[in-house]
Write an enzyme that holds these catalytic residues in place. Structure first.
Site, mmCIF file in Angstrom:
data_model
loop_
_atom_site.group_PDB
_atom_site.id
_atom_site.type_symbol
_atom_site.label_atom_id
_atom_site.label_comp_id
_atom_site.label_asym_id
_atom_site.label_seq_id
_atom_site.Cartn_x
_atom_site.Cartn_y
_atom_site.Cartn_z
ATOM 1 N NE ARG A 165 -23.010 -7.309 -33.644
ATOM 2 C CZ ARG A 165 -24.110 -7.325 -34.393
ATOM 3 N NH1 ARG A 165 -24.030 -7.125 -35.689
ATOM 4 N NH2 ARG A 165 -25.273 -7.583 -33.863
ATOM 5 C CE1 TYR B 152 -32.195 -7.181 -36.896
ATOM 6 C CE2 TYR B 152 -29.988 -6.280 -37.147
ATOM 7 C CZ TYR B 152 -30.898 -7.291 -37.346
ATOM 8 O OH TYR B 152 -30.508 -8.442 -37.974
ATOM 9 C CG ASP C 276 -23.405 -4.101 -37.632
ATOM 10 O OD1 ASP C 276 -23.605 -3.130 -38.374
ATOM 11 O OD2 ASP C 276 -23.554 -5.282 -37.997
ATOM 12 C CG HIS D 81 -27.372 -3.080 -38.248
ATOM 13 N ND1 HIS D 81 -27.350 -4.121 -39.134
ATOM 14 C CD2 HIS D 81 -27.134 -3.622 -37.042
ATOM 15 C CE1 HIS D 81 -27.134 -5.244 -38.486
ATOM 16 N NE2 HIS D 81 -26.980 -4.982 -37.221
ATOM 17 C CD GLU E 44 -20.703 -5.355 -39.520
ATOM 18 O OE1 GLU E 44 -20.192 -5.791 -38.469
ATOM 19 O OE2 GLU E 44 -21.475 -6.016 -40.222
ATOM 20 C CD GLU F 200 -24.313 -7.295 -42.459
ATOM 21 O OE1 GLU F 200 -23.421 -7.503 -41.631
ATOM 22 O OE2 GLU F 200 -25.511 -7.177 -42.154
ATOM 23 N NE ARG G 90 -18.936 -7.686 -41.139
ATOM 24 C CZ ARG G 90 -19.180 -8.908 -40.667
ATOM 25 N NH1 ARG G 90 -18.355 -9.894 -40.894
ATOM 26 N NH2 ARG G 90 -20.263 -9.157 -39.972
ATOM 27 C CD GLU H 267 -21.292 -11.691 -37.742
ATOM 28 O OE1 GLU H 267 -21.284 -11.602 -38.991
ATOM 29 O OE2 GLU H 267 -22.095 -11.069 -37.036
ATOM 30 C CD1 TRP I 208 -33.242 -2.551 -43.364
ATOM 31 C CD2 TRP I 208 -31.977 -3.241 -41.631
ATOM 32 N NE1 TRP I 208 -33.941 -3.474 -42.669
ATOM 33 C CE2 TRP I 208 -33.183 -3.914 -41.596
ATOM 34 C CE3 TRP I 208 -31.030 -3.490 -40.645
ATOM 35 C CZ2 TRP I 208 -33.493 -4.838 -40.620
ATOM 36 C CZ3 TRP I 208 -31.315 -4.403 -39.674
ATOM 37 C CH2 TRP I 208 -32.551 -5.072 -39.664
HETATM 38 C C1 CS2 Z 1 -25.429 -8.341 -38.700
HETATM 39 C C2 CS2 Z 1 -26.461 -9.404 -39.014
HETATM 40 O O1 CS2 Z 1 -23.947 -10.077 -38.294
HETATM 41 C C3 CS2 Z 1 -24.043 -8.906 -38.581
HETATM 42 O O2 CS2 Z 1 -23.102 -8.168 -38.768
HETATM 43 O O3 CS2 Z 1 -25.404 -7.246 -39.517
HETATM 44 O O4 CS2 Z 1 -27.077 -9.743 -37.814
HETATM 45 C C4 CS2 Z 1 -27.554 -9.001 -40.010
HETATM 46 O O5 CS2 Z 1 -28.346 -8.029 -39.473
HETATM 47 C C5 CS2 Z 1 -28.379 -10.165 -40.390
HETATM 48 O O6 CS2 Z 1 -27.551 -11.133 -40.926
HETATM 49 C C6 CS2 Z 1 -29.446 -9.772 -41.396
HETATM 50 O O7 CS2 Z 1 -29.865 -10.844 -42.110
HETATM 51 MG MG MG Z 2 -23.449 -6.447 -39.806
#
Ligand code: CS2
Ligand code: MG
Length: 405
Positions: A149, A161, A213, A215, A239, A265, A286, A342, A405
């Site tokens: 990633r 981030y 990603d 986010h 993602e 996720e 996810r 992951e 986010w």
């Molecule tokens: C991310 C994570 O792993 C991922 O795909 O989106 O780092 C996520 O931001 C964190 O798990 C938030 O708790």
């Molecule tokens: Mg993620």
């Protein structure tokens, strides 16, 4: 003879980051471990378990995993939501752990046995500029990863981030009195990322799987634009392009790009995936084995997804503990439409607190052959790392408006 649960206790430990762990013990002496970690809201789940769930587990038959899941989900008026589902997930993981130990079998055997020899895994490479990102990509390839990633900094922003400036591993949650505030600029991100990722593709050649990603930060139109712009990169997936609430908007994204999409996720039930799966709006689910309520519902989601040629790829950042990662690898070894796991990795001390049978080698994970989930918690060591308040950052636009986010 029917066994019974005699104790259920919550352990909060912070070896570098916070983890919430559930320990269930039965009359026959079996011990099951579950992960209840919810990044940045850890104590809410600890209280949900301690104050509301643990007392009603005592006396129950640990073998009745599905019934206990129904009892804690359907049997409760206020159902769903990340706190509730992470708590149920911890119970479910712990009960699968116990069942495996009682049967003397690793959980993947109880799920039907292995359908593959090992599990493809991906990790993260981040670099503030493209040169640093390419170095990070080379470093994770040296560790054997064939799926990566890739996240980069954005010119004009001070921080992004998930991207480090100093090359150190990044931590999703920062310790402190409150969340760090970051400035976010979608236009700058969209201008920069496609070009940066094209350079990564040119650097690694065609055979490395690249993932990215977003986010949850884009509008549907921005997401469609990004997906189209990234088509030459041949991503394994893009993602979390849009905020998680309104899933219909993905129809527009889907109609505009063939870049594969991964989402979920932050979803906590099969129902949140229903439309995404049955309309084939995504390619990868996810859901984490903990946050979605355990192995029991993760298997149900995988079964629904299989019908629609959607694959599962459970969340595995450093805030998903080695117990939930174990849960994902057992499901992964036994589930035909499992795609990739992951594996962000953990600091050494986390591996000491959570002694696990699962292994990583040459870009792949394996759950191991220990009965149950194959993770034992060193409680004495865990006790040396008390909880520390930590938050994920928040993001604001340049004018100060809080953004997604
Ligand atoms: C991310 C994570 O792993 C991922 O795909 O989106 O780092 C996520 O931001 C964190 O798990 C938030 O708790
Ligand atoms: Mg993620």
């Amino acid at each position: 003879m029917t066994d019974t649960i005699v104790s259920a206790d919550v352990l909060v430990t912070s070896p570098g980051r916070n983890f919430v762990t559930l320990k269930i013990v039965t009359a026959s002496g079996a011990v099951g471990w579950g992960d209840a970690t919810l990044n940045g809201r850890e104590l809410a789940v600890a209280s949900y378990l301690r104050d509301h769930v643990c007392p009603i587990l005592i006396g129950r038959d640990p073998a009745r995993i599905e019934d206990t899941w129904q009892y804690l989900y359907r049997g409760v008026y206020w159902r769903r939501g990340p706190v509730t589902m992470a708590a149920i997930g911890a119970v479910d993981l712990a009960l699968w752990d116990i069942k495996g130990k009682v049967c003397g079998q690793p959980v993947y055997q109880l799920l039907g046995g292995a359908v593959r020899n090992r599990i493809l895994s991906y990790t993260h490479a981040t670099g503030w500029d493209v040169a640093a990102l390419l170095d990070a990509v080379d470093a994770v390839r040296d560790r054997g990863f064939q799926a990566i990633r890739v996240q980069t900094g954005v010119p004009g922003l001070d921080s992004v981030y998930g991207v480090t400036k100093d090359g150190a591993a990044y931590e999703p949650a920062g310790r402190g009195a409150g969340p760090v505030e970051e400035i976010w600029d979608t236009a700058a991100y969209l201008r920069h990322v496609p070009g940066a990722l094209v350079q990564v593709r040119e650097h690694v050649g065609p055979n490395v799987a690249l993932l990215h990603d977003a986010h949850h930060r884009l509008t549907p139109n921005e997401a469609a634009r990004l997906g189209k712009a990234l088509e030459p990169v041949d991503l394994y997936w893009l993602e979390d392009v849009t905020p998680a609430e309104n899933q219909e908007v993905l129809r527009r994204v889907r109609a505009q790009t063939t870049t594969p999409l991964a989402i979920g996720e932050v979803f906590t039930t099969v129902w949140e995936f229903q439309q995404l799966i049955t309309e084939q709006l995504i390619d990868f689910v996810r859901a984490a084995s903990s946050h979605v309520g355990g192995i029991t519902p993760l298997r149900r989601i995988a079964a629904l997804a299989e019908v629609w040629q959607v694959r599962i790829a459970p969340h595995g950042p450093s805030d998903v503990s080695p117990i939930a990662l174990a849960g994902a690898t057992h499901v992964g070894l036994a589930t035909p439409n499992f795609a990739i796991q992951e594996y962000m990795g953990y600091p050494d001390v986390v591996h000491e607190v959570f002694r696990h049978d699962w292994t990583y080698a040459e870009g792949h994970l394996h759950p191991g052959e220990a009965p149950g989930l194959g993770v034992e918690v060193d409680e004495a060591l865990a006790a040396r790392f008390p909880y520390e308040r930590a938050y994920l950052p928040v993001a604001r636009r340049r004018d100060g408006t809080l953004t997604d986010w």
